[in-house]
Motif scaffolding. Structure first.
Motif, PDB file in Angstrom:
ATOM      1  N   VAL A  92       0.970  -1.219  -0.047  1.00 27.67           N
ATOM      2  CA  VAL A  92      -0.083  -0.038  -0.176  1.00 27.67           C
ATOM      3  C   VAL A  92       0.848   1.185   0.273  1.00 27.67           C
ATOM      4  O   VAL A  92       1.087   1.793   0.828  1.00 27.67           O
ATOM      5  CB  VAL A  92      -1.049  -0.084   1.174  1.00 27.67           C
ATOM      6  N   CYS A  93       1.500   1.666  -1.207  1.00 27.45           N
ATOM      7  CA  CYS A  93       2.334   2.724  -1.497  1.00 27.45           C
ATOM      8  C   CYS A  93       1.749   3.970  -1.499  1.00 27.45           C
ATOM      9  O   CYS A  93       2.505   5.086  -1.553  1.00 27.45           O
ATOM     10  CB  CYS A  93       3.277   2.363  -2.430  1.00 27.45           C
ATOM     11  N   GLY A  94       0.412   4.071  -1.847  1.00 29.56           N
ATOM     12  CA  GLY A  94      -0.232   5.439  -2.185  1.00 29.56           C
ATOM     13  C   GLY A  94      -0.048   5.994  -3.452  1.00 29.56           C
ATOM     14  O   GLY A  94       0.885   5.400  -4.364  1.00 29.56           O
ATOM     15  N   LYS A  95      -1.023   6.763  -3.724  1.00 31.09           N
ATOM     16  CA  LYS A  95      -0.914   7.454  -5.122  1.00 31.09           C
ATOM     17  C   LYS A  95      -0.731   8.977  -4.965  1.00 31.09           C
ATOM     18  O   LYS A  95      -1.640   9.471  -4.331  1.00 31.09           O
ATOM     19  CB  LYS A  95      -1.862   6.820  -5.990  1.00 31.09           C
ATOM     20  N   LEU A  96      -0.074   9.457  -6.030  1.00 33.88           N
ATOM     21  CA  LEU A  96      -0.120  11.158  -6.038  1.00 33.88           C
ATOM     22  C   LEU A  96      -0.551  11.258  -7.334  1.00 33.88           C
ATOM     23  O   LEU A  96      -0.117  10.888  -8.398  1.00 33.88           O
ATOM     24  CB  LEU A  96       1.474  11.554  -5.821  1.00 33.88           C
ATOM     25  N   LEU A  97      -1.880  11.992  -7.376  1.00 31.40           N
ATOM     26  CA  LEU A  97      -2.138  12.666  -8.617  1.00 31.40           C
ATOM     27  C   LEU A  97      -1.662  14.228  -8.985  1.00 31.40           C
ATOM     28  O   LEU A  97      -2.243  14.853  -8.039  1.00 31.40           O
ATOM     29  CB  LEU A  97      -3.662  12.566  -8.722  1.00 31.40           C
ATOM     30  N   VAL A  98      -0.739  14.294  -9.834  1.00 35.07           N
ATOM     31  CA  VAL A  98      -0.284  15.626 -10.089  1.00 35.07           C
ATOM     32  C   VAL A  98      -0.813  16.572 -11.147  1.00 35.07           C
ATOM     33  O   VAL A  98      -0.805  16.256 -12.008  1.00 35.07           O
ATOM     34  CB  VAL A  98       1.376  15.297 -10.188  1.00 35.07           C
ATOM     35  N   LEU A 124      -4.896  16.835   0.079  1.00 35.61           N
ATOM     36  CA  LEU A 124      -4.681  18.019  -0.711  1.00 35.61           C
ATOM     37  C   LEU A 124      -3.291  18.543  -0.504  1.00 35.61           C
ATOM     38  O   LEU A 124      -3.218  18.981   0.674  1.00 35.61           O
ATOM     39  CB  LEU A 124      -5.628  19.090  -0.895  1.00 35.61           C
ATOM     40  N   ILE A 125      -2.231  18.469  -1.067  1.00 36.36           N
ATOM     41  CA  ILE A 125      -1.156  18.873  -0.963  1.00 36.36           C
ATOM     42  C   ILE A 125      -0.612  19.998  -2.084  1.00 36.36           C
ATOM     43  O   ILE A 125      -0.893  20.085  -3.247  1.00 36.36           O
ATOM     44  CB  ILE A 125       0.126  17.992  -0.840  1.00 36.36           C
ATOM     45  N   ASP A 126       0.481  20.915  -1.677  1.00 42.43           N
ATOM     46  CA  ASP A 126       0.999  21.860  -2.546  1.00 42.43           C
ATOM     47  C   ASP A 126       2.320  21.597  -3.041  1.00 42.43           C
ATOM     48  O   ASP A 126       2.898  20.241  -2.864  1.00 42.43           O
ATOM     49  CB  ASP A 126       1.086  23.298  -1.822  1.00 42.43           C
ATOM     50  N   ALA A 127       2.542  22.273  -3.951  1.00 46.71           N
ATOM     51  CA  ALA A 127       3.772  22.136  -4.750  1.00 46.71           C
ATOM     52  C   ALA A 127       5.041  21.853  -3.791  1.00 46.71           C
ATOM     53  O   ALA A 127       5.938  20.838  -4.205  1.00 46.71           O
ATOM     54  CB  ALA A 127       4.152  23.304  -5.963  1.00 46.71           C
ATOM     55  N   ALA A 128       5.336  22.576  -2.808  1.00 41.13           N
ATOM     56  CA  ALA A 128       6.422  22.282  -1.892  1.00 41.13           C
ATOM     57  C   ALA A 128       6.484  20.882  -1.313  1.00 41.13           C
ATOM     58  O   ALA A 128       7.326  20.293  -1.041  1.00 41.13           O
ATOM     59  CB  ALA A 128       6.450  23.328  -0.782  1.00 41.13           C
ATOM     60  N   GLU A 129       5.196  20.540  -0.894  1.00 43.50           N
ATOM     61  CA  GLU A 129       5.107  19.305  -0.179  1.00 43.50           C
ATOM     62  C   GLU A 129       5.342  18.204  -1.212  1.00 43.50           C
ATOM     63  O   GLU A 129       5.806  17.044  -0.768  1.00 43.50           O
ATOM     64  CB  GLU A 129       3.707  19.275   0.487  1.00 43.50           C
ATOM     65  N   LEU A 130       4.742  18.411  -2.444  1.00 43.84           N
ATOM     66  CA  LEU A 130       5.127  17.468  -3.520  1.00 43.84           C
ATOM     67  C   LEU A 130       6.292  17.412  -3.609  1.00 43.84           C
ATOM     68  O   LEU A 130       7.023  15.871  -3.733  1.00 43.84           O
ATOM     69  CB  LEU A 130       4.403  17.830  -4.753  1.00 43.84           C
ATOM     70  N   THR A 131       7.213  18.054  -3.721  1.00 41.42           N
ATOM     71  CA  THR A 131       8.554  17.791  -4.013  1.00 41.42           C
ATOM     72  C   THR A 131       9.355  17.218  -2.927  1.00 41.42           C
ATOM     73  O   THR A 131      10.408  16.666  -3.039  1.00 41.42           O
ATOM     74  CB  THR A 131       9.179  19.334  -4.144  1.00 41.42           C
ATOM     75  N   ARG A 132       8.703  17.678  -1.552  1.00 46.56           N
ATOM     76  CA  ARG A 132       9.471  17.108  -0.394  1.00 46.56           C
ATOM     77  C   ARG A 132       9.473  15.780  -0.303  1.00 46.56           C
ATOM     78  O   ARG A 132      10.191  14.955  -0.191  1.00 46.56           O
ATOM     79  CB  ARG A 132       8.626  17.848   1.186  1.00 46.56           C
ATOM     80  N   ARG A 133       8.097  15.049  -0.694  1.00 48.37           N
ATOM     81  CA  ARG A 133       7.818  13.714  -0.782  1.00 48.37           C
ATOM     82  C   ARG A 133       8.381  12.934  -1.829  1.00 48.37           C
ATOM     83  O   ARG A 133       8.704  11.871  -1.961  1.00 48.37           O
ATOM     84  CB  ARG A 133       6.084  13.448  -0.731  1.00 48.37           C
ATOM     85  N   GLU A 134       8.286  13.518  -3.075  1.00 46.58           N
ATOM     86  CA  GLU A 134       8.880  12.843  -4.291  1.00 46.58           C
ATOM     87  C   GLU A 134       9.735  13.885  -5.139  1.00 46.58           C
ATOM     88  O   GLU A 134       9.401  14.783  -5.906  1.00 46.58           O
ATOM     89  CB  GLU A 134       7.750  12.541  -5.337  1.00 46.58           C
ATOM     90  N   GLY A 141       0.615  21.127  -7.608  1.00 46.37           N
ATOM     91  CA  GLY A 141      -0.244  20.614  -6.349  1.00 46.37           C
ATOM     92  C   GLY A 141      -0.429  19.103  -6.855  1.00 46.37           C
ATOM     93  O   GLY A 141      -0.421  18.630  -7.848  1.00 46.37           O
ATOM     94  N   ALA A 142      -1.160  18.594  -5.928  1.00 41.99           N
ATOM     95  CA  ALA A 142      -1.279  16.915  -6.019  1.00 41.99           C
ATOM     96  C   ALA A 142      -2.171  16.567  -4.911  1.00 41.99           C
ATOM     97  O   ALA A 142      -2.592  17.173  -3.679  1.00 41.99           O
ATOM     98  CB  ALA A 142      -0.080  16.291  -5.898  1.00 41.99           C
ATOM     99  N   LEU A 143      -2.921  15.507  -5.378  1.00 39.20           N
ATOM    100  CA  LEU A 143      -3.722  14.811  -4.221  1.00 39.20           C
ATOM    101  C   LEU A 143      -3.194  13.515  -4.006  1.00 39.20           C
ATOM    102  O   LEU A 143      -2.679  12.744  -4.810  1.00 39.20           O
ATOM    103  CB  LEU A 143      -5.164  14.279  -4.872  1.00 39.20           C
TER     104      LEU A 143
END
Length: 398
Positions: A92-98, A124-134, A141-143
């Motif tokens: 269960v790795c999760g999914k990011l919709l970008v 709901l995450i912003d661009a900075a959090e997206l880059t931090r995670r991936e 932004g991403a879900l």
């Protein structure tokens, strides 16, 4: 429950995950019943079940009142539970919709609202959090969908088949069906390899669903149209480029989810699929043409209407199929460091898409019946995730 008319209680046609899950559920619901599952290929799970991304979908995309939404949520949990109980690896790795631009961001917000209505946990995450995670992924932004996972659906199918046999069910491989005859008290499916008579017939024929329906005298106002989903595989040294599944924000007017980065349960990283009109329902090599399949697809009015309605999209998909750099551009929108050298060949998949004569792409599951048979006419993604709830739905109709 005994045999009637010299046959069996239940006959299931189709050895993909939906057919096998249906046979499995029948024997759970009716212990001691006689059952035969008939599959024309030499092995189970050889078509859509064995040619996909292996994603355990969450149900985020689908209209809240649709069969897809309801059955997908239940199926995701069933898949994880079944895999755990049978020592089948899953993650269960999760999914990011970008979202990569303002228009996609607006679609992402609408998708967020739909996911909440569907009862799917999303963040709901912003661009900075997206880059931090991936760190290798970029967007505005991403879900994040934490419940999405990956598994090998062929292994799920094989494990169910073992339990079918253990419960007394028979599985017949290499047996094509070319006639269905129904009477008041029985239905017979037959072909060159044999004939099977049962009180009840369930047909889960995937890429051949329209042909099986026609044999049973059901509706002929639709056609199964094969769409090739072409994949690439990244080299082993790039397999850990991302930790989660990375998806684009889908176009709500199309039934396809777009080119995504997918870690697989065996440690690979795939890119795909695109969606190109196929001219062979079971031809996985590029350029495959089957004369009958091509004639039926190109001669069907609904296909011409779909082509006119989605001319630009179709042209782009075809271009990207022919030219690797166009395909690469789709991926680089959210993973800009990918190069042409990263895209290595991987076997394609073929999606069975029901298209109505008026050009409507059927998005939801489509199921119809006769007095003694029930047919799954359209079972697109997330059918693998939803296989057991689909089976329960079918068995409830018997």
């Amino acid at each position: 429950m005994g045999n009637s008319s010299g046959g069996t209680d239940f006959c299931v046609v189709g050895g993909g995950i939906v057919g096998v899950a249906t046979a499995h559920r029948i024997l759970e619901r009716h212990p001691g019943a006689s059952l035969v599952l008939v599959e024309k290929a030499a092995a189970l799970a050889t078509h859509q079940t064995g040619h996909n991304s292996g994603v355990i979908h969450s149900g985020i995309y689908y209209p809240p009142d649709s069969l897809k939404a309801t059955l997908c949520r239940r199926g995701a949990q069933w898949t994880k539970d079944f895999a755990a109980a049978h020592d089948i690896p899953f993650d269960v790795c999760g999914k990011l919709l970008v979202a990569t631009d303002a228009a996609e961001y607006e679609r992402m917000l609408a998708l967020h609202e739909r996911s909440v209505a569907n009862g799917v946990d999303v963040e709901l995450i912003d661009a900075a959090e997206l880059t931090r995670r991936e760190p290798h992924v970029t967007g505005v932004g991403a879900l994040f969908v934490p419940s999405t996972g990956i598994v090998d659906y062929t292994r799920i199918t094989t494990a169910m088949a073992e339990e079918i046999r253990a419960a007394g069910g028979r599985i017949v491989l290499g047996a094509e069906i070319d006639a269905i005859t129904e009477t008041d008290d029985a239905v017979t499916a037959s072909g060159p390899s044999g004939s099977w008579t049962a009180r009840t017939l369930v047909v889960c024929a995937g890429l051949q669903a329209d042909r099986m329906a026609a044999l049973a005298g059901l509706r002929t106002d639709f056609r199964i149209v094969p769409f090739r989903g072409e994949y690439y595989q990244l080299p082993p040294e790039r397999a850990e480029l991302v930790r989660t599944l990375i998806y684009p924000i889908p176009d709500p007017n199309l039934p396809f989810l777009g080119v995504h980065l997918s870690p697989t349960i065996d440690g690979q990283l795939t890119v795909g699929p695109n969606a190109v009109l196929g001219l062979a329902r079971e031809g996985y090599r590029k350029g495959s043409i089957d004369a009958r399949d091509a004639r039926e697809v190109l001669g069907f009015p609904g296909v011409h209407r779909v082509a006119r309605a989605h001319l630009r999209t179709g042209a782009r998909e075809l271009r990207n199929s022919l030219f690797k750099r166009g395909y690469l551009a789709e991926c680089r929108r959210y993973c800009p460091e990918l190069t042409v050298a990263d895209l290595r060949p991987r076997e394609a998949g073929i999606r069975a898409q029901a298209v109505l004569r008026d050009g409507t792409l059927v998005h939801d599951f489509m199921i119809e019946r006769t007095p003694r048979s029930i047919h799954v006419l359209n079972a697109p993604s997330p059918a693998a995730t939803s296989a057991m709830p689909i089976a329960e739905y079918l068995v409830g109709q018997l």
